[in-house]
Write an enzyme that holds these catalytic residues in place. Structure first.
Site, PDB file in Angstrom:
ATOM      1  N   SER A   1       1.129  -0.587   0.018  1.00 25.62           N
ATOM      2  CA  SER A   1       0.214  -0.242  -0.120  1.00 25.62           C
ATOM      3  C   SER A   1       0.680   1.426  -0.017  1.00 25.62           C
ATOM      4  O   SER A   1       1.641   1.703  -1.195  1.00 25.62           O
ATOM      5  CB  SER A   1      -0.755   0.204   0.970  1.00 25.62           C
ATOM      6  OG  SER A   1      -2.150   0.824   0.925  1.00 25.62           O
TER       7      SER A   1
ATOM      8  N   ASP B   1      10.681   4.412  -9.811  1.00 25.02           N
ATOM      9  CA  ASP B   1      10.336   5.016 -11.176  1.00 25.02           C
ATOM     10  C   ASP B   1      10.808   6.313 -11.862  1.00 25.02           C
ATOM     11  O   ASP B   1      11.282   7.223 -13.169  1.00 25.02           O
ATOM     12  CB  ASP B   1       8.814   5.607 -11.198  1.00 25.02           C
ATOM     13  CG  ASP B   1       7.811   4.193 -11.497  1.00 25.02           C
ATOM     14  OD1 ASP B   1       8.626   2.975 -11.635  1.00 25.02           O
ATOM     15  OD2 ASP B   1       6.550   3.884 -12.142  1.00 25.02           O
TER      16      ASP B   1
ATOM     17  N   LYS C   1      -0.422  -4.434  -2.891  1.00 30.55           N
ATOM     18  CA  LYS C   1      -2.296  -4.108  -2.779  1.00 30.55           C
ATOM     19  C   LYS C   1      -2.116  -2.399  -3.375  1.00 30.55           C
ATOM     20  O   LYS C   1      -1.700  -0.972  -2.814  1.00 30.55           O
ATOM     21  CB  LYS C   1      -2.232  -3.360  -1.205  1.00 30.55           C
ATOM     22  CG  LYS C   1      -3.452  -2.797  -0.430  1.00 30.55           C
ATOM     23  CD  LYS C   1      -3.874  -2.606   1.057  1.00 30.55           C
ATOM     24  CE  LYS C   1      -4.878  -1.912   0.964  1.00 30.55           C
ATOM     25  NZ  LYS C   1      -4.761  -0.747   0.091  1.00 30.55           N
TER      26      LYS C   1
END
Length: 401
Positions: free
Chosen positions: A293, A304, A318
């Site tokens: 999460s 990224d 999640k």
């Protein structure tokens, strides 16, 4: 699969001849809201008229709400008032209670850790202890609600509780007396490693996490710092906003995370500001299957955006956002999945997880409790050692423990 629970923790259908002529089946078309309500009312009447024992209407209502939400996905649920209160306390980062964090693991309720400076810590509760009873109430790993309600009420009454624990190193069961007190939910810790490397571990994300990280950054900056290990292992997540705030401390531009849902407000983009606490500092993030999460939001943003390398194992996966919606009657709330999130590259990681840049397995005997011990030696933790090696040249590692 184990479940993390911070404390601030089949039915056989038989048709008898009496009901053989009753039909509630509808073909093909999905039931309307009116059809659904009529069916629920009919079932409720049958239960009230024919069930073998007197029926607790509140328990019936709670079960219906819980079942309605949990059929949607594993993360949507109905929160009774006492559970809602605990969740809010945990999100705030402090509460009045006993300071116990547990995990349901292989059919047992195990202590993950007593909170620092809490009654549980002072009484001698240890990570790995198996919780059997609270006073005379049996601890049921399949239904924690009664125990949660009992502990919450005990703290509100300002009275002690007695925990019955099983500890592998002790031949007899332990009974420890705990008094309620103010508990600070510390969500991070920091150390210095050899070679001017900082170590920052975040165990969850609550309203105090960002301020804790700012303080840790200030303390670590008091001496030269050549790199930082950010440990997100076994971090089950927490508040989306807190994860975004921490990511912003590492990024000076670019997208952190986007959320996507059916209603307008569920669609958002969170971007970094120009201000950063860790500008140009090399960072390696450690993740494992317990990183979920909000922890994945932070790890995914740094990966990224090319801000950090990820080491360890694939994360939990999640990738959904839950909204807490209070109910006007009853005092509870529903925790409803309202959006999915994507990392800056547009990757939806729900049920997929995030792959590390450098895969390193944990020790074979490691488990969810292993990260709670003080940092003793790099050699005892292959994932931490791998992260350290990426930050420090071999020639500078001669003095490492």
């Amino acid at each position: 699969m184990r479940r993390i629970i911070p404390f601030l923790v089949g039915l056989l259908l038989c048709a008898s001849s009496a009901f053989a002529g009753q039909e509630f089946h509808k073909d093909a078309a999905s039931p309307t809201q009116q059809d659904t309500q009529a069916l629920v009312n009919a079932v409720q009447e049958l239960i009230e008229d024919y069930y073998v024992d007197e029926v607790d209407q509140q328990a019936l209502l709670d079960g219906a709400l819980k079942g309605m939400l949990e059929v949607l996905d594993p993360h949507s649920t109905y929160l009774r008032p006492h559970t809602l209160s605990l969740l809010r306390d945990n999100n705030r980062g402090h509460y009045y209670g006993y300071g116990l964090e547990v995990s349901v693991d292989e059919g047992e309720i195990r202590v993950v850790s007593p909170m620092a400076n809490s009654s549980a810590e002072y009484a001698g509760v240890q990570p790995g202890d198996v919780l059997l009873k609270v006073d005379e109430l049996e601890a049921d790993p399949d239904d924690l609600d009664p125990m949660i309600a009992y502990i919450k009420q005990a703290s509100l009454d300002d009275r002690p509780v007695h925990l019955t624990l099983r500890r592998d190193s002790e031949p007899e069961l332990l009974v420890l007396r705990l008094l309620p007190s103010e508990v600070e939910v510390v969500s991070s810790e920091s150390h210095r490693l050899p070679g001017n490397i900082g170590y920052l571990r975040i165990t969850s994300f609550n309203q105090r996490t960002a301020s804790e990280i700012r303080l840790a950054a200030h303390q670590l900056s008091q001496a030269p710092l050549d790199g930082l290990v950010l440990d997100l292992r076994n971090n089950p997540g927490g508040l989306l906003d807190a994860a975004v705030q921490v990511a912003d401390m590492f990024l000076s531009e670019g997208v952190i995370v986007t959320t996507h849902g059916r209603f307008f407000d569920a669609n958002s983009q969170y971007s970094a500001s120009r201000f950063t606490l860790f500008r140009d500092l090399p960072v390696v993030v450690i993740i494992n299957e317990g990183s979920a999460s909000a922890a994945e939001i932070l790890a995914g943003a740094l990966q990224d955006q090319g801000r950090a390398l990820l080491v360890g194992e694939r994360s939990f996966g999640k990738g959904t956002v839950q909204s807490l919606i209070p109910l006007l009657s009853g005092g509870g709330a529903i925790k409803l999945t309202t959006a999915r999130y994507a990392t800056p590259n547009g990757t939806f990681i729900d049920q997929q997880g995030i792959d590390p840049d450098v895969a390193v397995e944990a020790k074979e005997d490691g488990d969810i409790l292993s990260n709670n011990n003080p940092l003793l030696s790099l050699q005892d933790d292959p994932q931490l050692l791998a992260a350290y090696d990426l930050l420090v040249p071999k020639s500078a590692q001669l003095g490492r423990p």
